[in-house]
Design an enzyme around this catalytic site. Structure first.
Site, PDB file in Angstrom:
ATOM      1  N   GLN A 135       0.774  -1.243   0.000  1.00 43.28           N
ATOM      2  CA  GLN A 135       0.000   0.000   0.000  1.00 43.28           C
ATOM      3  C   GLN A 135       0.809   1.300   0.000  1.00 43.28           C
ATOM      4  O   GLN A 135       0.466   2.252  -0.712  1.00 43.28           O
ATOM      5  CB  GLN A 135      -0.945   0.021   1.219  1.00 43.28           C
ATOM      6  CG  GLN A 135      -1.856   1.225   1.223  1.00 43.28           C
ATOM      7  CD  GLN A 135      -2.783   1.335   2.415  1.00 43.28           C
ATOM      8  OE1 GLN A 135      -3.313   2.394   2.692  1.00 43.28           O
ATOM      9  NE2 GLN A 135      -2.998   0.253   3.140  1.00 43.28           N
TER      10      GLN A 135
ATOM     11  N   GLU B 206       1.436  -1.284   8.153  1.00 43.61           N
ATOM     12  CA  GLU B 206       0.660  -0.142   8.639  1.00 43.61           C
ATOM     13  C   GLU B 206       0.578  -0.011  10.165  1.00 43.61           C
ATOM     14  O   GLU B 206       0.977   0.994  10.744  1.00 43.61           O
ATOM     15  CB  GLU B 206      -0.769  -0.259   8.059  1.00 43.61           C
ATOM     16  CG  GLU B 206      -1.791   0.696   8.622  1.00 43.61           C
ATOM     17  CD  GLU B 206      -1.540   2.136   8.220  1.00 43.61           C
ATOM     18  OE1 GLU B 206      -1.251   2.380   7.048  1.00 43.61           O
ATOM     19  OE2 GLU B 206      -1.632   3.026   9.087  1.00 43.61           O
TER      20      GLU B 206
ATOM     21  N   ASP C 221       0.757   3.784   5.919  1.00 47.25           N
ATOM     22  CA  ASP C 221       0.982   3.436   4.512  1.00 47.25           C
ATOM     23  C   ASP C 221       0.664   4.605   3.582  1.00 47.25           C
ATOM     24  O   ASP C 221       1.551   5.178   2.951  1.00 47.25           O
ATOM     25  CB  ASP C 221       0.082   2.259   4.119  1.00 47.25           C
ATOM     26  CG  ASP C 221       0.677   0.934   4.565  1.00 47.25           C
ATOM     27  OD1 ASP C 221       1.899   0.869   4.748  1.00 47.25           O
ATOM     28  OD2 ASP C 221      -0.080  -0.028   4.713  1.00 47.25           O
TER      29      ASP C 221
ATOM     30  N   GLY D 247      -7.081  20.435  19.407  1.00 43.01           N
ATOM     31  CA  GLY D 247      -6.708  21.845  19.309  1.00 43.01           C
ATOM     32  C   GLY D 247      -7.183  22.643  20.509  1.00 43.01           C
ATOM     33  O   GLY D 247      -7.585  22.089  21.538  1.00 43.01           O
TER      34      GLY D 247
HETATM   35  N1  CAO Z   1      11.672 -10.259  -9.482  1.00 44.72           N
HETATM   36  C1  CAO Z   1      12.357 -11.064  -8.639  1.00 44.72           C
HETATM   37  N2  CAO Z   1      12.343 -10.920  -7.302  1.00 44.72           N
HETATM   38  C2  CAO Z   1      11.582  -9.919  -6.809  1.00 44.72           C
HETATM   39  C3  CAO Z   1      10.833  -9.040  -7.626  1.00 44.72           C
HETATM   40  C4  CAO Z   1      10.914  -9.251  -9.028  1.00 44.72           C
HETATM   41  N3  CAO Z   1      10.245  -8.488  -9.880  1.00 44.72           N
HETATM   42  N4  CAO Z   1      10.207  -8.153  -6.840  1.00 44.72           N
HETATM   43  C5  CAO Z   1      10.518  -8.453  -5.564  1.00 44.72           C
HETATM   44  N5  CAO Z   1      11.343  -9.519  -5.529  1.00 44.72           N
HETATM   45  C6  CAO Z   1      11.937 -10.170  -4.373  1.00 44.72           C
HETATM   46  C7  CAO Z   1      12.945  -9.302  -3.704  1.00 44.72           C
HETATM   47  O1  CAO Z   1      14.168  -9.309  -4.425  1.00 44.72           O
HETATM   48  C8  CAO Z   1      13.056  -9.949  -2.334  1.00 44.72           C
HETATM   49  O2  CAO Z   1      13.939 -11.030  -2.395  1.00 44.72           O
HETATM   50  P1  CAO Z   1      15.136 -11.230  -1.329  1.00 44.72           P
HETATM   51  O3  CAO Z   1      14.515 -11.135   0.024  1.00 44.72           O
HETATM   52  O4  CAO Z   1      15.621 -12.595  -1.702  1.00 44.72           O
HETATM   53  O5  CAO Z   1      16.122 -10.165  -1.551  1.00 44.72           O
HETATM   54  C9  CAO Z   1      11.660 -10.552  -2.123  1.00 44.72           C
HETATM   55  O6  CAO Z   1      10.972 -10.373  -3.370  1.00 44.72           O
HETATM   56  C10 CAO Z   1      10.870  -9.989  -0.991  1.00 44.72           C
HETATM   57  O7  CAO Z   1      10.859  -8.583  -0.937  1.00 44.72           O
HETATM   58  P2  CAO Z   1      10.294  -7.806   0.375  1.00 44.72           P
HETATM   59  O8  CAO Z   1      11.205  -8.040   1.548  1.00 44.72           O
HETATM   60  O9  CAO Z   1      10.095  -6.384   0.034  1.00 44.72           O
HETATM   61  O10 CAO Z   1       8.869  -8.485   0.580  1.00 44.72           O
HETATM   62  P3  CAO Z   1       8.150  -9.132   1.861  1.00 44.72           P
HETATM   63  O11 CAO Z   1       6.848  -9.623   1.362  1.00 44.72           O
HETATM   64  O12 CAO Z   1       9.011 -10.113   2.556  1.00 44.72           O
HETATM   65  O13 CAO Z   1       7.925  -7.897   2.868  1.00 44.72           O
HETATM   66  C11 CAO Z   1       7.105  -5.722   3.466  1.00 44.72           C
HETATM   67  C12 CAO Z   1       6.877  -6.998   2.637  1.00 44.72           C
HETATM   68  C13 CAO Z   1       6.025  -4.730   3.087  1.00 44.72           C
HETATM   69  C14 CAO Z   1       7.000  -6.039   4.953  1.00 44.72           C
HETATM   70  C15 CAO Z   1       8.513  -5.146   3.144  1.00 44.72           C
HETATM   71  O14 CAO Z   1       8.609  -4.970   1.753  1.00 44.72           O
HETATM   72  C16 CAO Z   1       8.820  -3.842   3.841  1.00 44.72           C
HETATM   73  O15 CAO Z   1       9.107  -3.788   5.038  1.00 44.72           O
HETATM   74  N6  CAO Z   1       8.767  -2.717   3.091  1.00 44.72           N
HETATM   75  C17 CAO Z   1       9.144  -1.412   3.575  1.00 44.72           C
HETATM   76  C18 CAO Z   1       8.086  -0.834   4.448  1.00 44.72           C
HETATM   77  C19 CAO Z   1       6.765  -0.733   3.752  1.00 44.72           C
HETATM   78  O16 CAO Z   1       6.605  -0.147   2.711  1.00 44.72           O
HETATM   79  N7  CAO Z   1       5.749  -1.277   4.394  1.00 44.72           N
HETATM   80  C20 CAO Z   1       4.386  -1.043   4.002  1.00 44.72           C
HETATM   81  C21 CAO Z   1       3.803  -2.107   3.244  1.00 44.72           C
HETATM   82  S1  CAO Z   1       2.086  -1.764   3.065  1.00 44.72           S
HETATM   83  O17 CAO Z   1       1.415  -2.183   4.512  1.00 44.72           O
END
Ligand code: CAO
Length: 424
Positions: A17, A139, A168, A247
Protein backbone atom coordinates in the site's frame (compact mmCIF):
# COMPACT_ATOMS: atom_id res chain seq x y z
CA UNK A 1 -5.46 20.12 -21.41
CA UNK A 2 -2.09 18.67 -20.42
CA UNK A 3 -1.12 17.26 -17.04
CA UNK A 4 1.47 18.51 -14.55
CA UNK A 5 3.78 15.47 -14.66
CA UNK A 6 3.38 14.62 -18.34
CA UNK A 7 6.74 13.50 -19.72
CA UNK A 8 7.96 12.13 -16.37
CA UNK A 9 8.48 8.38 -16.38
CA UNK A 10 8.37 6.41 -13.14
CA UNK A 11 9.89 2.98 -12.63
CA UNK A 12 7.43 1.69 -10.06
CA UNK A 13 8.92 -1.06 -7.95
CA UNK A 14 6.34 -0.62 -5.19
CA UNK A 15 4.02 -3.14 -3.63
CA UNK A 16 1.28 -3.46 -1.02
CA UNK A 17 0.00 0.00 0.00
CA UNK A 18 2.53 2.65 0.98
CA UNK A 19 4.56 2.82 -2.24
CA UNK A 20 1.61 2.25 -4.60
CA UNK A 21 -0.24 5.18 -2.97
CA UNK A 22 2.67 7.41 -3.93
CA UNK A 23 3.02 6.22 -7.52
CA UNK A 24 -0.75 6.30 -8.08
CA UNK A 25 -0.75 9.98 -7.15
CA UNK A 26 2.11 10.63 -9.59
CA UNK A 27 0.15 8.76 -12.27
CA UNK A 28 -2.93 10.85 -11.53
CA UNK A 29 -0.82 13.94 -12.15
CA UNK A 30 0.12 12.56 -15.57
CA UNK A 31 3.37 10.65 -15.02
CA UNK A 32 3.88 7.46 -17.04
CA UNK A 33 4.08 4.90 -14.24
CA UNK A 34 5.53 1.52 -15.18
CA UNK A 35 4.85 -1.02 -12.48
CA UNK A 36 7.41 -3.83 -12.41
CA UNK A 37 5.95 -7.05 -11.02
CA UNK A 38 7.22 -10.52 -10.39
CA UNK A 39 6.12 -12.88 -13.20
CA UNK A 40 3.16 -15.07 -12.30
CA UNK A 41 2.79 -13.45 -8.88
CA UNK A 42 2.62 -9.70 -9.17
CA UNK A 43 1.92 -7.37 -6.31
CA UNK A 44 0.71 -9.52 -3.42
CA UNK A 45 -2.39 -7.35 -3.04
CA UNK A 46 -3.74 -8.65 -6.38
CA UNK A 47 -4.75 -11.75 -4.46
CA UNK A 48 -5.41 -10.38 -0.99
CA UNK A 49 -8.95 -10.01 0.44
CA UNK A 50 -10.42 -11.17 -2.87
CA UNK A 51 -14.16 -10.66 -3.29
CA UNK A 52 -14.68 -11.64 -6.95
CA UNK A 53 -13.16 -14.94 -8.13
CA UNK A 54 -10.32 -14.58 -10.66
CA UNK A 55 -10.39 -10.79 -10.50
CA UNK A 56 -7.70 -8.58 -9.01
CA UNK A 57 -8.72 -7.70 -5.47
CA UNK A 58 -9.99 -4.22 -4.69
CA UNK A 59 -6.93 -3.79 -2.48
CA UNK A 60 -4.85 -3.82 -5.68
CA UNK A 61 -7.22 -2.07 -8.07
CA UNK A 62 -7.74 0.90 -5.73
CA UNK A 63 -4.00 1.55 -5.38
CA UNK A 64 -2.80 1.05 -8.93
CA UNK A 65 -4.96 3.13 -11.23
CA UNK A 66 -3.46 4.80 -14.30
CA UNK A 67 -0.34 2.57 -14.29
CA UNK A 68 1.11 0.14 -16.82
CA UNK A 69 2.30 -3.31 -15.71
CA UNK A 70 5.37 -5.18 -16.93
CA UNK A 71 6.32 -8.56 -15.48
CA UNK A 72 10.04 -8.98 -14.95
CA UNK A 73 12.11 -11.41 -12.92
CA UNK A 74 14.84 -9.12 -11.66
CA UNK A 75 16.86 -12.06 -10.36
CA UNK A 76 17.12 -13.47 -13.88
CA UNK A 77 20.21 -12.36 -15.90
CA UNK A 78 18.14 -11.10 -18.87
CA UNK A 79 15.66 -9.57 -16.45
CA UNK A 80 18.51 -7.55 -14.93
CA UNK A 81 19.51 -6.31 -18.40
CA UNK A 82 15.93 -5.16 -19.02
CA UNK A 83 15.87 -3.47 -15.62
CA UNK A 84 19.08 -1.60 -16.48
CA UNK A 85 17.46 -0.33 -19.63
CA UNK A 86 14.39 0.73 -17.65
CA UNK A 87 16.60 2.65 -15.23
CA UNK A 88 18.23 4.47 -18.16
CA UNK A 89 14.81 5.39 -19.55
CA UNK A 90 13.03 6.54 -16.40
CA UNK A 91 13.24 9.67 -14.25
CA UNK A 92 12.33 8.20 -10.90
CA UNK A 93 12.60 4.75 -9.33
CA UNK A 94 10.19 4.27 -6.44
CA UNK A 95 10.44 1.26 -4.14
CA UNK A 96 9.22 0.06 -0.79
CA UNK A 97 10.96 -3.29 -0.54
CA UNK A 98 12.18 -4.62 2.75
CA UNK A 99 15.53 -3.16 3.86
CA UNK A 100 18.44 -4.21 1.62
CA UNK A 101 16.35 -5.86 -1.11
CA UNK A 102 17.38 -3.47 -3.91
CA UNK A 103 21.06 -3.86 -2.98
CA UNK A 104 20.70 -7.66 -2.95
CA UNK A 105 19.15 -7.43 -6.41
CA UNK A 106 22.40 -5.75 -7.47
CA UNK A 107 20.97 -2.26 -7.87
CA UNK A 108 22.74 -0.11 -5.33
CA UNK A 109 22.45 3.67 -5.34
CA UNK A 110 25.96 3.87 -6.82
CA UNK A 111 25.09 1.49 -9.64
CA UNK A 112 21.85 3.32 -10.43
CA UNK A 113 23.75 6.62 -10.46
CA UNK A 114 26.25 5.19 -12.94
CA UNK A 115 23.44 3.99 -15.18
CA UNK A 116 21.47 7.24 -14.94
CA UNK A 117 22.86 10.21 -12.98
CA UNK A 118 19.55 12.07 -13.36
CA UNK A 119 17.58 9.32 -11.68
CA UNK A 120 15.75 10.05 -8.44
CA UNK A 121 15.56 6.97 -6.21
CA UNK A 122 12.69 7.20 -3.76
CA UNK A 123 12.25 4.67 -0.97
CA UNK A 124 9.87 3.94 1.86
CA UNK A 125 11.13 1.90 4.79
CA UNK A 126 9.57 1.19 8.16
CA UNK A 127 12.25 3.03 10.13
CA UNK A 128 15.01 5.49 9.43
CA UNK A 129 18.62 4.94 10.52
CA UNK A 130 18.81 3.51 14.04
CA UNK A 131 18.18 0.31 15.96
CA UNK A 132 15.19 -0.78 13.87
CA UNK A 133 16.43 0.13 10.40
CA UNK A 134 16.49 -3.51 9.25
CA UNK A 135 12.92 -4.29 10.32
CA UNK A 136 10.03 -4.95 7.99
CA UNK A 137 6.99 -2.88 8.77
CA UNK A 138 3.26 -2.84 8.01
CA UNK A 139 0.66 -0.14 8.64
CA UNK A 140 -0.25 -0.87 12.23
CA UNK A 141 3.38 -1.28 13.28
CA UNK A 142 4.00 2.24 12.00
CA UNK A 143 0.93 3.58 13.81
CA UNK A 144 2.23 2.02 17.03
CA UNK A 145 5.84 3.16 16.65
CA UNK A 146 5.02 6.64 15.36
CA UNK A 147 3.01 7.77 18.38
CA UNK A 148 -0.50 7.38 16.95
CA UNK A 149 -1.58 4.31 18.92
CA UNK A 150 -0.40 5.52 22.32
CA UNK A 151 -2.43 8.70 21.88
CA UNK A 152 -5.55 7.17 20.30
CA UNK A 153 -8.41 5.61 22.25
CA UNK A 154 -9.74 6.27 25.73
CA UNK A 155 -7.57 6.83 28.78
CA UNK A 156 -8.77 3.67 30.51
CA UNK A 157 -8.65 1.46 27.38
CA UNK A 158 -6.06 -0.14 25.11
CA UNK A 159 -3.98 1.91 22.69
CA UNK A 160 -5.88 1.97 19.38
CA UNK A 161 -4.98 2.02 15.72
CA UNK A 162 -7.06 4.23 13.44
CA UNK A 163 -8.92 3.28 10.27
CA UNK A 164 -7.08 5.99 8.35
CA UNK A 165 -3.98 4.41 6.85
CA UNK A 166 -1.62 7.05 8.09
CA UNK A 167 1.36 4.67 8.07
CA UNK A 168 0.98 3.44 4.51
CA UNK A 169 -1.00 6.00 2.54
CA UNK A 170 0.29 8.81 4.78
CA UNK A 171 3.91 7.90 4.07
CA UNK A 172 3.12 7.45 0.37
CA UNK A 173 1.86 11.03 0.33
CA UNK A 174 5.01 12.29 2.04
CA UNK A 175 7.17 10.43 -0.46
CA UNK A 176 5.26 11.85 -3.43
CA UNK A 177 6.04 15.35 -2.19
CA UNK A 178 9.71 14.40 -1.82
CA UNK A 179 9.76 13.12 -5.40
CA UNK A 180 8.24 16.19 -7.02
CA UNK A 181 10.54 18.38 -4.92
CA UNK A 182 13.55 16.40 -6.14
CA UNK A 183 12.28 16.69 -9.72
CA UNK A 184 12.04 20.44 -9.22
CA UNK A 185 15.59 20.62 -7.82
CA UNK A 186 16.81 18.52 -10.76
CA UNK A 187 15.69 21.22 -13.16
CA UNK A 188 18.47 23.38 -11.64
CA UNK A 189 21.14 20.79 -10.81
CA UNK A 190 20.58 18.25 -13.57
CA UNK A 191 21.21 15.54 -10.97
CA UNK A 192 19.09 12.91 -9.30
CA UNK A 193 19.11 12.24 -5.59
CA UNK A 194 17.91 9.78 -2.99
CA UNK A 195 14.56 10.51 -1.36
CA UNK A 196 13.69 8.42 1.66
CA UNK A 197 10.72 8.44 3.96
CA UNK A 198 10.35 6.20 6.98
CA UNK A 199 6.86 5.19 8.03
CA UNK A 200 7.62 5.92 11.69
CA UNK A 201 8.69 9.45 10.71
CA UNK A 202 5.61 9.97 8.55
CA UNK A 203 3.27 8.94 11.36
CA UNK A 204 5.11 11.08 13.92
CA UNK A 205 4.87 14.04 11.55
CA UNK A 206 1.10 13.55 11.51
CA UNK A 207 1.07 13.24 15.33
CA UNK A 208 2.92 16.48 15.97
CA UNK A 209 0.17 17.93 18.18
CA UNK A 210 0.82 15.10 20.61
CA UNK A 211 4.54 15.89 20.67
CA UNK A 212 3.44 19.46 21.38
CA UNK A 213 1.36 18.23 24.32
CA UNK A 214 4.22 16.08 25.61
CA UNK A 215 6.24 19.25 26.12
CA UNK A 216 3.32 21.20 27.57
CA UNK A 217 2.99 18.51 30.24
CA UNK A 218 6.23 19.75 31.79
CA UNK A 219 4.47 23.03 32.56
CA UNK A 220 1.26 21.69 34.06
CA UNK A 221 -1.82 19.63 33.27
CA UNK A 222 -3.36 19.65 29.80
CA UNK A 223 -6.41 21.65 30.75
CA UNK A 224 -8.37 21.00 27.53
CA UNK A 225 -8.25 17.20 28.07
CA UNK A 226 -11.42 15.77 29.69
CA UNK A 227 -9.34 14.13 32.36
CA UNK A 228 -8.41 17.57 33.71
CA UNK A 229 -12.06 18.34 34.46
CA UNK A 230 -12.46 14.86 35.92
CA UNK A 231 -9.69 15.60 38.43
CA UNK A 232 -7.50 12.74 37.18
CA UNK A 233 -3.78 13.39 37.42
CA UNK A 234 -1.58 13.30 34.33
CA UNK A 235 1.31 10.84 34.12
CA UNK A 236 4.65 11.32 32.43
CA UNK A 237 3.46 10.80 28.87
CA UNK A 238 0.62 12.26 26.82
CA UNK A 239 -2.49 10.21 27.63
CA UNK A 240 -5.17 8.96 25.26
CA UNK A 241 -7.80 11.65 25.00
CA UNK A 242 -10.84 9.85 23.59
CA UNK A 243 -12.65 12.24 21.29
CA UNK A 244 -11.35 15.43 22.87
CA UNK A 245 -10.34 17.92 20.25
CA UNK A 246 -6.61 18.06 19.61
CA UNK A 247 -6.71 21.85 19.31
CA UNK A 248 -7.53 24.82 21.48
CA UNK A 249 -11.27 24.67 20.78
CA UNK A 250 -12.87 21.89 22.87
CA UNK A 251 -14.89 19.33 20.93
CA UNK A 252 -16.63 15.98 21.43
CA UNK A 253 -18.63 13.35 19.60
CA UNK A 254 -22.23 13.60 20.74
CA UNK A 255 -25.26 11.37 20.29
CA UNK A 256 -27.94 12.37 17.81
CA UNK A 257 -31.50 11.17 17.27
CA UNK A 258 -31.49 7.46 16.45
CA UNK A 259 -28.18 6.64 18.17
CA UNK A 260 -29.77 3.65 19.94
CA UNK A 261 -30.04 1.74 16.64
CA UNK A 262 -27.65 3.52 14.27
CA UNK A 263 -23.95 3.17 15.22
CA UNK A 264 -23.15 6.32 13.24
CA UNK A 265 -25.88 8.64 14.55
CA UNK A 266 -23.40 11.06 16.11
CA UNK A 267 -22.01 14.48 15.42
CA UNK A 268 -18.68 16.10 16.23
CA UNK A 269 -19.41 19.36 17.99
CA UNK A 270 -16.83 22.10 18.59
CA UNK A 271 -17.44 24.80 21.17
CA UNK A 272 -15.42 27.40 19.31
CA UNK A 273 -15.02 30.46 21.54
CA UNK A 274 -16.29 33.13 19.10
CA UNK A 275 -19.64 31.31 18.68
CA UNK A 276 -20.16 30.43 22.35
CA UNK A 277 -23.09 32.81 22.76
CA UNK A 278 -24.89 31.30 19.78
CA UNK A 279 -24.35 27.82 21.22
CA UNK A 280 -25.88 28.93 24.53
CA UNK A 281 -28.97 30.25 22.72
CA UNK A 282 -29.41 27.12 20.60
CA UNK A 283 -29.17 24.68 23.51
CA UNK A 284 -31.40 26.84 25.71
CA UNK A 285 -28.83 28.01 28.28
CA UNK A 286 -28.79 31.80 27.67
CA UNK A 287 -27.51 32.51 31.20
CA UNK A 288 -24.23 30.70 30.36
CA UNK A 289 -23.37 33.66 28.15
CA UNK A 290 -22.68 35.82 31.18
CA UNK A 291 -22.30 33.34 34.05
CA UNK A 292 -18.59 33.58 35.10
CA UNK A 293 -18.46 29.76 35.33
CA UNK A 294 -19.19 29.42 31.61
CA UNK A 295 -18.71 32.74 29.84
CA UNK A 296 -14.96 32.54 29.12
CA UNK A 297 -13.01 29.59 27.69
CA UNK A 298 -10.66 29.04 30.71
CA UNK A 299 -13.68 28.87 33.04
CA UNK A 300 -15.27 26.23 30.84
CA UNK A 301 -12.28 23.86 30.74
CA UNK A 302 -12.89 22.16 34.11
CA UNK A 303 -16.60 21.80 33.18
CA UNK A 304 -16.37 20.25 29.74
CA UNK A 305 -18.18 17.04 30.72
CA UNK A 306 -21.12 19.01 32.11
CA UNK A 307 -21.19 21.37 29.13
CA UNK A 308 -21.06 18.64 26.51
CA UNK A 309 -23.71 16.61 28.36
CA UNK A 310 -26.00 19.62 28.14
CA UNK A 311 -25.24 20.13 24.44
CA UNK A 312 -25.88 16.42 23.87
CA UNK A 313 -29.37 16.76 25.36
CA UNK A 314 -30.00 19.11 22.44
CA UNK A 315 -28.24 17.07 19.71
CA UNK A 316 -30.22 13.98 20.75
CA UNK A 317 -33.39 15.77 19.67
CA UNK A 318 -32.09 16.11 16.09
CA UNK A 319 -30.71 13.77 13.46
CA UNK A 320 -27.03 14.38 12.71
CA UNK A 321 -27.97 16.08 9.44
CA UNK A 322 -30.63 18.30 11.06
CA UNK A 323 -28.12 19.31 13.73
CA UNK A 324 -25.51 20.05 11.05
CA UNK A 325 -27.95 22.28 9.14
CA UNK A 326 -28.99 24.23 12.23
CA UNK A 327 -25.45 24.66 13.57
CA UNK A 328 -24.02 25.67 10.22
CA UNK A 329 -26.50 28.52 10.00
CA UNK A 330 -24.78 29.96 13.06
CA UNK A 331 -21.23 29.17 11.90
CA UNK A 332 -20.79 26.59 14.65
CA UNK A 333 -18.15 24.07 13.50
CA UNK A 334 -19.51 20.53 13.53
CA UNK A 335 -19.54 17.41 11.40
CA UNK A 336 -21.80 14.36 11.21
CA UNK A 337 -20.13 10.97 11.66
CA UNK A 338 -20.46 9.62 8.12
CA UNK A 339 -20.46 5.90 7.50
CA UNK A 340 -18.62 4.39 4.53
CA UNK A 341 -22.04 3.62 3.05
CA UNK A 342 -23.02 7.28 3.27
CA UNK A 343 -19.72 8.38 1.74
CA UNK A 344 -20.01 5.85 -1.08
CA UNK A 345 -23.46 7.21 -1.92
CA UNK A 346 -22.61 10.90 -1.49
CA UNK A 347 -23.53 12.73 -4.69
CA UNK A 348 -21.21 15.70 -4.19
CA UNK A 349 -18.17 13.44 -3.68
CA UNK A 350 -19.05 11.64 -6.92
CA UNK A 351 -19.44 14.96 -8.71
CA UNK A 352 -16.08 16.29 -7.52
CA UNK A 353 -14.29 13.08 -8.50
CA UNK A 354 -13.30 12.27 -4.93
CA UNK A 355 -15.25 9.02 -5.25
CA UNK A 356 -15.23 7.50 -8.72
CA UNK A 357 -16.78 4.50 -10.44
CA UNK A 358 -14.29 2.51 -12.48
CA UNK A 359 -14.91 -0.33 -14.93
CA UNK A 360 -12.61 -3.35 -14.85
CA UNK A 361 -12.58 -6.20 -17.40
CA UNK A 362 -12.55 -8.96 -14.78
CA UNK A 363 -14.56 -7.50 -11.91
CA UNK A 364 -16.90 -5.04 -13.62
CA UNK A 365 -17.76 -1.71 -12.02
CA UNK A 366 -16.36 -0.77 -8.63
CA UNK A 367 -15.94 2.34 -6.52
CA UNK A 368 -12.63 3.91 -5.70
CA UNK A 369 -11.28 7.09 -4.25
CA UNK A 370 -10.22 9.54 -6.92
CA UNK A 371 -7.51 12.16 -6.66
CA UNK A 372 -8.16 14.24 -3.53
CA UNK A 373 -5.88 16.99 -4.88
CA UNK A 374 -7.67 19.08 -7.49
CA UNK A 375 -5.66 21.20 -9.90
CA UNK A 376 -7.21 23.65 -12.33
CA UNK A 377 -4.65 22.93 -15.08
CA UNK A 378 -3.99 19.25 -14.46
CA UNK A 379 -7.24 17.27 -14.44
CA UNK A 380 -7.29 13.67 -13.25
CA UNK A 381 -9.10 10.95 -15.16
CA UNK A 382 -9.03 7.77 -13.10
CA UNK A 383 -8.27 4.76 -15.32
CA UNK A 384 -8.51 1.13 -14.25
CA UNK A 385 -5.52 -0.71 -12.81
CA UNK A 386 -3.52 -2.89 -15.23
CA UNK A 387 -3.80 -6.66 -15.41
CA UNK A 388 -0.63 -8.50 -14.45
CA UNK A 389 1.91 -7.97 -17.25
CA UNK A 390 -0.69 -6.35 -19.48
CA UNK A 391 1.84 -3.93 -20.95
CA UNK A 392 4.97 -6.07 -21.01
CA UNK A 393 5.35 -6.17 -24.81
CA UNK A 394 4.33 -2.54 -25.24
CA UNK A 395 6.93 -1.37 -22.71
CA UNK A 396 9.70 -3.58 -24.06
CA UNK A 397 9.16 -2.34 -27.59
CA UNK A 398 7.83 1.21 -27.33
CA UNK A 399 9.61 2.44 -24.23
CA UNK A 400 12.81 0.38 -24.31
CA UNK A 401 13.12 0.01 -28.09
CA UNK A 402 13.59 -3.78 -28.25
CA UNK A 403 12.78 -5.38 -31.61
CA UNK A 404 10.19 -8.15 -31.78
CA UNK A 405 12.98 -10.71 -32.21
CA UNK A 406 14.67 -9.37 -29.05
CA UNK A 407 11.37 -9.49 -27.17
CA UNK A 408 11.00 -13.13 -28.18
CA UNK A 409 14.51 -13.78 -26.82
CA UNK A 410 13.68 -12.02 -23.53
CA UNK A 411 10.57 -14.15 -23.17
CA UNK A 412 12.46 -17.34 -23.96
CA UNK A 413 14.91 -16.51 -21.16
CA UNK A 414 12.05 -16.67 -18.66
CA UNK A 415 12.63 -13.06 -17.60
CA UNK A 416 9.04 -12.00 -18.10
CA UNK A 417 7.03 -15.11 -17.47
CA UNK A 418 6.45 -17.43 -14.55
CA UNK A 419 8.21 -20.82 -14.89
CA UNK A 420 4.93 -22.67 -15.52
CA UNK A 421 4.16 -20.34 -18.42
CA UNK A 422 7.64 -20.46 -20.02
CA UNK A 423 7.62 -21.50 -23.66
CA UNK A 424 8.41 -25.21 -24.07
N1 CAO B 1 11.67 -10.26 -9.48
C1 CAO B 1 12.36 -11.06 -8.64
N2 CAO B 1 12.34 -10.92 -7.30
C2 CAO B 1 11.58 -9.92 -6.81
C3 CAO B 1 10.83 -9.04 -7.63
C4 CAO B 1 10.91 -9.25 -9.03
N3 CAO B 1 10.24 -8.49 -9.88
N4 CAO B 1 10.21 -8.15 -6.84
C5 CAO B 1 10.52 -8.45 -5.56
N5 CAO B 1 11.34 -9.52 -5.53
C6 CAO B 1 11.94 -10.17 -4.37
C7 CAO B 1 12.95 -9.30 -3.70
O1 CAO B 1 14.17 -9.31 -4.43
C8 CAO B 1 13.06 -9.95 -2.33
O2 CAO B 1 13.94 -11.03 -2.40
P1 CAO B 1 15.14 -11.23 -1.33
O3 CAO B 1 14.51 -11.13 0.02
O4 CAO B 1 15.62 -12.59 -1.70
O5 CAO B 1 16.12 -10.17 -1.55
C9 CAO B 1 11.66 -10.55 -2.12
O6 CAO B 1 10.97 -10.37 -3.37
C10 CAO B 1 10.87 -9.99 -0.99
O7 CAO B 1 10.86 -8.58 -0.94
P2 CAO B 1 10.29 -7.81 0.37
O8 CAO B 1 11.21 -8.04 1.55
O9 CAO B 1 10.09 -6.38 0.03
O10 CAO B 1 8.87 -8.48 0.58
P3 CAO B 1 8.15 -9.13 1.86
O11 CAO B 1 6.85 -9.62 1.36
O12 CAO B 1 9.01 -10.11 2.56
O13 CAO B 1 7.93 -7.90 2.87
C11 CAO B 1 7.10 -5.72 3.47
C12 CAO B 1 6.88 -7.00 2.64
C13 CAO B 1 6.02 -4.73 3.09
C14 CAO B 1 7.00 -6.04 4.95
C15 CAO B 1 8.51 -5.15 3.14
O14 CAO B 1 8.61 -4.97 1.75
C16 CAO B 1 8.82 -3.84 3.84
O15 CAO B 1 9.11 -3.79 5.04
N6 CAO B 1 8.77 -2.72 3.09
C17 CAO B 1 9.14 -1.41 3.58
C18 CAO B 1 8.09 -0.83 4.45
C19 CAO B 1 6.77 -0.73 3.75
O16 CAO B 1 6.61 -0.15 2.71
N7 CAO B 1 5.75 -1.28 4.39
C20 CAO B 1 4.39 -1.04 4.00
C21 CAO B 1 3.80 -2.11 3.24
S1 CAO B 1 2.09 -1.76 3.07
O17 CAO B 1 1.41 -2.18 4.51
Amino acid sequence: MTQALKGIRILDFTHVQSGPTCTQLLAWFGADVIKVERPGVGDITRGQLMDVPNADALYFTMLNHNKRSITLDTKNKTGKDVLERLIKNCDVLVENFGPGVLDRMGFTWEKIQTLNPRMIVASIKGFGPGPYEDCKVYENVAQCTGGAASTTGFRDGLPLVTGAQIGDSGTGLHLALGIVTALFQRTATGKGQMVTCAMQDGVLNLCRVKLRDQQRLAHGPLREYSQFGEGIEFGEAVPRAGNDSGGGQPGRILKCKGWEKDPDAYIYFITQAPVWEKICDIIGEPTWKTDPNYAKPPARLPRLNEIFSRIEQWTMTKTKFEAMDILNEFDIPCGPILSMKELAEDKSLRKSGTVVEVDHPARGKYLSVGNPIKMSDSPTEVKRSPLLGEHTDEILMQVLGYSSAEVAGIKASGATEAPSRKPA
